[in-house]
Design a protein around this motif. Structure first.
Motif, PDB file in Angstrom:
ATOM      1  N   GLU A  46       0.957  -0.954   0.129  1.00 21.49           N
ATOM      2  CA  GLU A  46      -0.133   0.136   0.725  1.00 21.49           C
ATOM      3  C   GLU A  46       0.615   1.164  -0.270  1.00 21.49           C
ATOM      4  OE1 GLU A  46      -2.196  -0.617   3.847  1.00 21.49           O
ATOM      5  OE2 GLU A  46      -3.954  -2.445   2.672  1.00 21.49           O
ATOM      6  N   ASP A  47       1.798   1.292   1.021  1.00 23.52           N
ATOM      7  CA  ASP A  47       2.310   2.227   0.586  1.00 23.52           C
ATOM      8  C   ASP A  47       4.199   1.908   1.232  1.00 23.52           C
ATOM      9  OD1 ASP A  47       3.397   5.237   0.491  1.00 23.52           O
ATOM     10  OD2 ASP A  47       2.415   5.773   2.158  1.00 23.52           O
ATOM     11  N   GLU A  48       5.123   2.461   1.521  1.00 23.67           N
ATOM     12  CA  GLU A  48       6.300   2.030   1.102  1.00 23.67           C
ATOM     13  C   GLU A  48       6.800   1.850   2.981  1.00 23.67           C
ATOM     14  OE1 GLU A  48      10.567   3.763  -0.134  1.00 23.67           O
ATOM     15  OE2 GLU A  48      10.476   4.560   2.239  1.00 23.67           O
ATOM     16  N   ARG A 106       8.791  -1.775  -0.023  1.00 24.14           N
ATOM     17  CA  ARG A 106       7.980  -1.627  -0.882  1.00 24.14           C
ATOM     18  C   ARG A 106       8.454  -2.915  -1.510  1.00 24.14           C
ATOM     19  NH1 ARG A 106       3.490   0.824  -2.358  1.00 24.14           N
ATOM     20  NH2 ARG A 106       3.050   0.936  -3.301  1.00 24.14           N
TER      21      ARG A 106
END
Length: 171
Positions: A46-48, A106
């Motif tokens: 979803e996000d780093e 990620r």
């Protein structure tokens, strides 16, 4: 003479568990730790996910990768095992060689492929070194090169992203 993993000479290797219930307990415990790691640090799809640049963060990155590859993406166990090993190698390089305070993880999935990225603030490029049979270190990128389908480094204005890609089919 003990034969084990490079760099772990003289360290007793874990014994195989003989009962099926012990194996199930171990898997359940690992799943629980993996889910807790995703809850605590976030989901790298979803996000780093930003992790502290400490040796123990490699275990956290492995747990997160395992959780995503096996549970979320439902990849075959061998693909997930290779992904976890390669994440460990890239994280190890980021922790050992960059002097960073944090690094980013990620994970991306597109049809038939998985991409895993480790970002750090160093612009120093990793180097694939020749590996000899008796070498006890320096095998990280060699493993990445052998087990992934592609890998590389993208230089950023401040740092770099080291990545690998693997073909991945659903179970």
């Amino acid at each position: 003479m003990m034969v084990g993993m490079a760099g772990l000479e003289g360290v007793e290797q874990p014994r195989q568990r003989s009962s099926a219930s012990a194996g199930r307990w171990n898997t359940a415990t690992e799943d629980e730790q993996a889910f807790k790691a995703v809850e605590l640090y976030g989901n790298p799809t979803e996000d780093e996910v930003r992790l502290p640049s400490r040796p123990e963060s490699a275990a956290t990155a492995r747990r997160i990768t395992s959780c995503v590859m096996l549970r979320q993406w439902q990849l075959p166990p061998q693909t997930a095992e290779h992904g976890v090993l390669l994440v460990s190698e890239l994280v190890g390089n980021a922790v050992r060689h960059t002097g960073a305070r944090v690094f980013g993880l990620r994970m991306l999935r597109r049809r038939g492929w998985v991409r895993v990225e480790v970002r750090d603030p160093s612009r120093g490029l990793p180097c694939l070194m020749p590996v000899r049979e008796m070498d006890v270190s320096g095998r990280g990128l060699f493993l990445v090169d052998k087990l992934s389908d592609r890998w590389g480094v993208d230089l950023l204005p401040r740092g770099k992203t080291t990545w690998f890609e693997m073909r991945a089919s659903d179970r």
